[in-house]
Design an enzyme around this catalytic site. Structure first.
Site, PDB file in Angstrom:
ATOM      1  N   GLU A 147       4.649   1.343   2.206  1.00 55.53           N
ATOM      2  CA  GLU A 147       5.094   0.730   2.322  1.00 55.53           C
ATOM      3  C   GLU A 147       6.058   1.135   0.457  1.00 55.53           C
ATOM      4  OE1 GLU A 147       2.148  -0.956   4.227  1.00 55.53           O
ATOM      5  OE2 GLU A 147       2.291  -0.468   2.581  1.00 55.53           O
ATOM      6  N   GLY A 182       0.347  -0.791   0.500  1.00 55.70           N
ATOM      7  CA  GLY A 182      -0.168  -0.168   0.123  1.00 55.70           C
ATOM      8  C   GLY A 182       1.021   1.234   0.134  1.00 55.70           C
ATOM      9  N   SER A 183       0.631   2.357   0.334  1.00 58.69           N
ATOM     10  CA  SER A 183       1.035   3.624  -0.134  1.00 58.69           C
ATOM     11  C   SER A 183       2.147   3.467   1.361  1.00 58.69           C
ATOM     12  CB  SER A 183       0.325   4.650   0.117  1.00 58.69           C
ATOM     13  OG  SER A 183      -0.439   4.625   1.237  1.00 58.69           O
ATOM     14  N   GLU A 197      -3.138  -9.922  -0.489  1.00 63.72           N
ATOM     15  CA  GLU A 197      -2.155 -10.235   0.353  1.00 63.72           C
ATOM     16  C   GLU A 197      -2.107 -11.874   0.713  1.00 63.72           C
ATOM     17  OE1 GLU A 197      -3.623  -5.689   0.713  1.00 63.72           O
ATOM     18  OE2 GLU A 197      -4.679  -8.146   0.351  1.00 63.72           O
TER      19      GLU A 197
END
Length: 523
Positions: A28, A25-26, A47
């Site tokens: 990471e 996601g953002s 995931e």
């Protein structure tokens, strides 16, 4: 200046992590800015698929799986497949991001979900760095804990603004020079007791689990069975196949109910269990665990498995090592040899085929070195129809969590590219992580997916009968077009209309250079 990001990748290389699997996601994304070319990143569209791909990769390659996930929601989506990794003792580090350190008070106002605590029931250890420069040390700790017996999953959460911060280079030099080695070895006196029990037993039996599915454990199990003339069972719902399925001593898999296990082991006075819990029960039963007078001995590397065993004398140690030592110490016996079992003939009538006939057709098509990823759960007790002669030839979801098998097959082939992989998946199980088909296509991973279509939740229908629950059609799942799903992800897909067609399609898959899907209808 060495950044935290660069230090992370040096630590990964030091611990022989050779691939990263993820659905970021953002939070990471900053981790990916420093991605080196020698550590490939395998993208998953969901995931749970990322976890299962890393799980299969770690088991096949013998390395530690490394997964890059989004924080709370992403971790939550991954939990089903994480249960299989935890139950299967797969060494794995799951790393998620979190908001920037200067946003932490805002994050606390926006959400009360703590992904670190969310994973606590499943992981061996979880942590987050107090300072940016602490991240590489926590990663090193997590990697060592993940691979230490009993191996398992650890969880690490890193703020998104840590990656460009300077690393502690002096601390990093120490991290890259340190190692830990620990092999829990059974004390000799404990194994002497087991050897003596086997020598004096009138009718002993051997039960094996995933902890002995190694090259050494596989050989030792065959040697012990042949020297002591032991009938050999797999533990209930074993996620691996640590004994040759065509060996004359092989008796199949124990059922997962207390009374049924007792019936299977009736007539034996000594039972030796290596590398498995004692025992996993799924179906309800009011019967006793074992018949009276049966002495059980076991070896597991998991202290929790040893502590929760309701009976027996259990040693906490490396089960493969213990099996090798016991096999060397037990002399040849004068007891009669076990009578080889004969599998019943399969009903080969069509156009929808019996499960036995489908498995036989697949067995004729696969090569001897093929690896099976099995998540056709309704045929778990029929897996013996597959000819398995080598260790690490079959993988099954360790906790029974669906959605694991399809992406795990991708990881298995990536982790051991020299062996072809066949994934046997039920049409219902396929719906949990179908997006893994995209990952197979995207990274050109040559797995042969065989999807068995029966348009029903067959395993639960069987349990409905056991539990005396009126079925009423609630567990039917019609209207799924498996071929169109696969083709939508860009995969070659084919329906096998005959058993010979299925055999030939599997045979072609043994040397294919791209993934393919075969649909077969089961009655």
């Amino acid at each position: 200046m060495v950044t935290v990001s660069e230090a992370f990748y040096r630590v990964l290389r030091h611990h022989r992590v050779t691939a990263v699997f993820g659905n970021p996601g953002s939070n990471e994304l900053p981790f990916l800015t420093g991605l080196p070319k020698d550590i490939p990143y395998y993208m998953a569209l969901q995931e749970g698929a990322a976890i299962a791909m890393a799980d299969g990769y770690a088991q096949a390659s013998g390395s530690t799986g490394f997964v890059n996930l989004h924080a709370a929601s992403g971790t939550g989506n991954a939990m089903g497949c994480m249960t299989n990794a935890a139950s299967g003792h797969t060494p794995m580090v799951v790393m998620a991001g979190q908001q920037a350190r200067r946003y932490v008070p805002v994050q606390a106002m926006l959400t009360n979900v703590d992904p670190v605590r969310l994973c606590d029931p499943l992981v061996k250890w979880s942590g987050e760095p107090l300072r940016p420069e602490d991240g590489p040390a926590l990663l090193s700790k997590g990697l060592m804990l993940a691979s230490a017996a009993p191996a398992g999953v650890v969880y690490l959460s890193v703020p998104l603004d840590d990656w460009d911060e300077p690393a502690d280079e002096a601390a990093l030099a120490h991290l890259l020079g340190r190692r830990t080695e620990a092999a829990p070895v059974a004390p000799q006196h404990a194994l002497d007791v087991m050897v003596d029990a086997l020598e004096h037993a009138a009718a002993p039996a051997l039960v094996l689990g995933p902890g002995t599915d190694t090259e050494a454990g596989h050989r030792a199990a065959v040697t012990l069975a042949e020297h002591a003339h032991l009938p050999v069972w797999l533990a209930p719902s074993a996620p691996r196949a640590p004994f040759p399925t065509r060996h004359p001593c092989y008796r199949g898999q124990l059922p997962s109910a207390a009374g049924a296990v007792g019936e299977a082991l009736a007539g034996h006075d000594v039972v030796m269990v290596f590398g498995a819990p004692v025992f996993r029960y799924h179906a309800p039963s009011s019967a006793d665990f074992l018949p009276p007078g049966v002495a059980l001995y076991g070896v597991t590397d998991d202290p929790d498995e040893a502590a929760r065993a309701p009976f027996g004398r259990i040693v906490v140690a490396d089960p493969s090592d213990a099996l090798v030592r016991v096999a060397k110490a037990v002399p040849h016996t004068s007891r009669p040899r076990p009578t080889p079992r004969v599998l019943p003939e399969a009903d080969t009538g069509g156009p929808a085929f019996s499960a036995e006939a489908i498995l036989d057709a697949i067995d004729r098509g696969k090569s001897d070195d093929a690896v099976i990823a099995l998540e056709w759960t309704s045929v778990d007790m029929l897996r013996d129809r597959l000819t398995l002669t080598r260790p690490r030839s079959l993988y099954y979801p360790a906790a029974g969590g669906l959605g694991w098998g399809l992406p795990a097959a991708v990881g298995l082939r990536l982790g051991c590219p020299e062996r072809p992989v066949v994934a046997l998946i039920g049409d219902g199980a396929m719906q949990y992580t179908p997006a893994a088909l995209w990952s197979a296509v995207r990274h050109r991973v040559p797995v042969t997916f065989v999807v068995c279509v029966n348009t029903k939740y067959h395993a639960l229908q069987e349990f409905s009968e056991v539990l005396h629950v009126p079925e009423g059609g609630y567990l039917d799942i019609p209207g799924i077009d498996v071929l169109h799903l696969a083709r939508g992800y860009g995969m070659r897909a084919h329906r096998a209309e005959t058993l010979d067609d299925l055999t030939e399609a599997v045979r072609e898959g043994m040397t294919a250079e791209a993934p393919r899907l075969i649909e077969v209808r089961q009655r």
